[in-house]
Design a protein around this motif. Structure first.
Motif, mmCIF file in Angstrom:
data_model
loop_
_atom_site.group_PDB
_atom_site.id
_atom_site.type_symbol
_atom_site.label_atom_id
_atom_site.label_comp_id
_atom_site.label_asym_id
_atom_site.label_seq_id
_atom_site.Cartn_x
_atom_site.Cartn_y
_atom_site.Cartn_z
ATOM 1 N N UNK A 128 30.702 48.890 15.696
ATOM 2 C CA UNK A 128 29.621 48.066 16.235
ATOM 3 C C UNK A 128 28.414 48.979 16.486
ATOM 4 N N UNK A 166 21.158 41.306 18.447
ATOM 5 C CA UNK A 166 19.938 40.835 17.782
ATOM 6 C C UNK A 166 20.251 40.508 16.329
ATOM 7 N N UNK A 167 19.402 39.680 15.764
ATOM 8 C CA UNK A 167 19.582 39.290 14.369
ATOM 9 C C UNK A 167 18.198 39.132 13.749
ATOM 10 N N UNK A 168 18.040 39.526 12.491
ATOM 11 C CA UNK A 168 16.710 39.445 11.888
ATOM 12 C C UNK A 168 16.345 38.018 11.499
ATOM 13 N N UNK A 226 -1.290 14.221 3.977
ATOM 14 C CA UNK A 226 -0.454 13.108 3.503
ATOM 15 C C UNK A 226 -1.170 11.809 3.838
ATOM 16 N N UNK A 227 -1.148 10.901 2.920
ATOM 17 C CA UNK A 227 -1.794 9.618 3.152
ATOM 18 C C UNK A 227 -1.083 8.546 2.358
ATOM 19 N N UNK A 228 -1.588 7.320 2.462
ATOM 20 C CA UNK A 228 -0.919 6.212 1.741
ATOM 21 C C UNK A 228 -0.895 6.432 0.240
ATOM 22 N N UNK A 284 7.964 40.329 17.237
ATOM 23 C CA UNK A 284 8.889 41.185 16.493
ATOM 24 C C UNK A 284 9.855 40.257 15.763
ATOM 25 N N UNK A 285 10.143 40.589 14.503
ATOM 26 C CA UNK A 285 10.889 39.628 13.697
ATOM 27 C C UNK A 285 12.392 39.732 13.901
ATOM 28 N N UNK A 286 12.788 39.756 15.156
ATOM 29 C CA UNK A 286 14.216 39.681 15.479
ATOM 30 C C UNK A 286 14.416 38.696 16.632
ATOM 31 N N UNK A 295 8.287 13.483 8.929
ATOM 32 C CA UNK A 295 7.297 14.327 9.596
ATOM 33 C C UNK A 295 7.150 13.944 11.068
ATOM 34 N N UNK A 353 13.204 47.557 16.956
ATOM 35 C CA UNK A 353 12.144 46.686 16.446
ATOM 36 C C UNK A 353 12.412 46.134 15.053
ATOM 37 N N UNK A 364 15.890 45.187 12.073
ATOM 38 C CA UNK A 364 17.331 45.066 11.860
ATOM 39 C C UNK A 364 17.580 45.156 10.363
ATOM 40 N N UNK A 415 24.128 43.465 24.311
ATOM 41 C CA UNK A 415 22.887 43.146 23.598
ATOM 42 C C UNK A 415 23.202 42.762 22.154
ATOM 43 N N UNK A 432 8.885 10.037 3.992
ATOM 44 C CA UNK A 432 8.254 11.330 4.271
ATOM 45 C C UNK A 432 7.501 11.281 5.596
ATOM 46 N N UNK A 433 6.752 10.173 5.809
ATOM 47 C CA UNK A 433 6.002 10.033 7.053
ATOM 48 C C UNK A 433 6.951 9.969 8.238
ATOM 49 N N UNK A 477 0.803 -1.216 0.000
ATOM 50 C CA UNK A 477 0.000 0.000 0.000
ATOM 51 C C UNK A 477 0.846 1.281 0.000
ATOM 52 N N UNK A 478 2.049 1.200 0.490
ATOM 53 C CA UNK A 478 2.879 2.412 0.553
ATOM 54 C C UNK A 478 4.182 2.186 -0.194
ATOM 55 N N UNK A 499 28.056 39.134 22.130
ATOM 56 C CA UNK A 499 29.432 39.025 22.619
ATOM 57 C C UNK A 499 30.311 40.119 22.008
ATOM 58 N N UNK A 500 30.108 40.382 20.741
ATOM 59 C CA UNK A 500 30.861 41.475 20.103
ATOM 60 C C UNK A 500 30.516 42.805 20.774
ATOM 61 N N UNK A 558 26.893 49.847 19.043
ATOM 62 C CA UNK A 558 27.051 50.703 20.220
ATOM 63 C C UNK A 558 28.025 51.858 19.981
ATOM 64 N N UNK A 565 37.264 46.757 14.397
ATOM 65 C CA UNK A 565 36.602 46.415 15.662
ATOM 66 C C UNK A 565 37.297 47.144 16.814
ATOM 67 N N UNK A 610 18.904 44.130 7.166
ATOM 68 C CA UNK A 610 19.340 42.773 6.867
ATOM 69 C C UNK A 610 20.756 42.757 6.271
ATOM 70 N N UNK A 661 7.159 7.554 0.395
ATOM 71 C CA UNK A 661 6.097 7.974 1.309
ATOM 72 C C UNK A 661 6.429 7.596 2.742
#
Lengths: 222, 220
Positions: B90, A164-166, B142-144, A133-135, A17, B51, B53, A162, A13-14, A5-6, A185-186, B92, B86, B55, A10
């Motif tokens: 940066x 942050x990254x997008x 998803x199915x068989x 927020x997308x960061x 998932x 809010x 960055x 501090x 994939x199963x 049957x399979x 860290x930087x 800051x 550096x 890119x 597939x």
């Protein structure tokens, strides 16, 4: 389920998932590793010692998931912390010496002008799922102590950092948090390098050093 | 599936892009000279806002656009520049005004690095691309017997960037370019999702890159 049957793809994939569903409930682990550039600045004419406590050299932050839909987070910054501070201090001071033990009465250590003891007081993180927020953000607060080789305090102060990254296409939460931690860290390095001589107790100590005519004694910012 | 259909589908895919509207504004304070010659230019992202960055990919895209249109222009990579100087660029510590560069150049090592890099123009880009107004729904199963999706999704992207150009040799701001771009993307799905993506950020990158070439290139 019978094999007729399979088909092979597939099943794969199963299984994939199912694996994704299972990993979503586990702990997300981030090991921060990076190389940091040396600071471009005039070196202070000092021999500085540095002591990394066990907690600092192996620093990690664990945040347990508050619900079944969330993941726990383990962020390990210890290795990157040591890498950053080693590179930073070597670029800021004439000589850097690693101490044999925590400075204190009776502790045998090399003779230096002062010993720096960095520690991470607090670390917080935020991901888009928390803030909308997308960061991705990492915030750290350092506690820095400058002491004599005998352990007598010269200065103690806190310093925030501090990073942050997008969000980015096909970027995992772990990769984004890792990148935000590297930016933090930087930032810590930039903050320390640009403010060290302006910390009041440090400035007072530098002014008291018997080195008339050199940049430290005359208060010139490196 | 017929291989010929697959090939035709693959050929049509690049044309399945949403429409983008783009506007560019430019302010010139000092008329640009005859290109930058042997000097170099650095493009940096402003990252002070809490809010959003700017890119790194967008900064890289603008640099690539400039150097691909005029190969004589040497564009220093953002990370390479940040590492070489550096910790002075940066978020800051980065200079906010051209006059702040004087303070930096008081440090001999910093001045030496600038001399080595031969930087004539420093371009700061501030802004971001955001997704707005998502609508629609899509269901995948998803199915068989197989897997597939059905539904329709749409969203809009808005890009807003401003480039500030500093002439390093005169320590002066010589111009500002702002660009806005917006576009609607669609994703219909009948078994297979077909993304029709509006290249909003790419359009903003091309727009701002073309305007910057007027400052930097003798051919524009």
């Amino acid at each position: 389920m019978s094999g007729s049957m399979t088909t092979g793809p597939e099943r794969w994939l199963a299984a994939t998932l199912l694996a994704l569903l299972l990993t979503a409930c586990g702990t997300k682990q981030v090991v921060v590793q990076s190389e940091f550039p040396p600071p471009v600045m005039n070196k202070l004419p000092l021999t500085i010692g540095v002591w990394y406590a066990e907690d600092f050299a192996n620093h990690e932050f664990f945040d347990e998931a508050s619900g079944r839909a969330e993941s726990s987070w383990l962020v390990n910054t210890g290795q990157a912390q040591v890498e950053l501070w080693d590179t930073l201090l070597k670029g800021m001071f004439r000589e850097v010496v690693h101490m044999n033990g925590k400075p204190g009465p009776g502790q045998m250590n090399p003779v230096v002008d002062a010993v720096l003891l960095p520690a991470v007081d607090e670390l917080q993180y935020a991901i888009p799922a928390h803030t909308n927020v997308k960061v991705y953000e990492i915030w750290m607060r350092y506690r820095l102590q400058l002491v004599t080789t005998g352990g007598a305090p010269i200065a103690e102060w806190t310093m925030p950092a501090y990073g942050k990254t997008p969000t980015a296409f096909l970027q995992s939460d772990e990769a984004a948090v890792r990148l935000a931690a590297i930016v933090a860290l930087r930032d810590a390095g930039a903050h320390f390098a640009s403010s060290f001589t302006r910390v009041p107790d440090v400035a007072q100590w530098l002014a008291s050093l018997p080195r008339a005519g050199d940049p430290v004694a005359s208060g010139v910012q490196p | 599936m017929n291989p010929r259909r697959l090939i035709i589908g693959a050929c049509l895919l690049p044309w399945l892009a949403g429409c983008v509207n783009s506007t560019v504004d430019q302010m010139v304070f000092n008329t640009p000279g005859e290109g930058i010659g042997d000097a170099s230019v650095v493009i940096l992202g402003r990252r002070h806002a809490s809010d959003y960055e700017t890119e790194p990919d967008f900064i890289s895209c603008v640099g690539s656009h400039i150097s691909s249109r005029d190969e004589s222009i040497s564009v220093i990579g953002e990370l390479e520049f940040l590492n070489a100087l550096y910790p002075w660029f940066e978020p800051r510590t980065a200079p906010l005004r051209p006059a702040d560069l004087e303070r930096l150049l008081e440090h001999k090592d910093v001045a030496d690095t600038f001399a080595t890099l031969q930087t004539q123009y420093m371009i700061w880009i501030d802004g971001s691309t955001v997704r707005n107004d998502s609508a629609g729904s899509m269901t995948c199963g998803i199915g068989p017997g197989g897997a597939g999706c059905f539904g329709f999704g749409t969203w809009s992207n808005d890009a807003n960037y401003e480039a500030t150009i500093w002439d390093f040799s005169n320590r002066a701001e010589v111009g500002r370019i702002s660009t806005t771009a917006s576009g609607q993307s669609y994703m219909p799905a009948v078994v297979v999702p077909i993304p029709i993506i509006a290249p909003v950020q790419g359009t903003a990158c091309d727009s701002i890159g073309d305007q910057l070439l007027e400052f930097l290139s003798e051919h524009y």
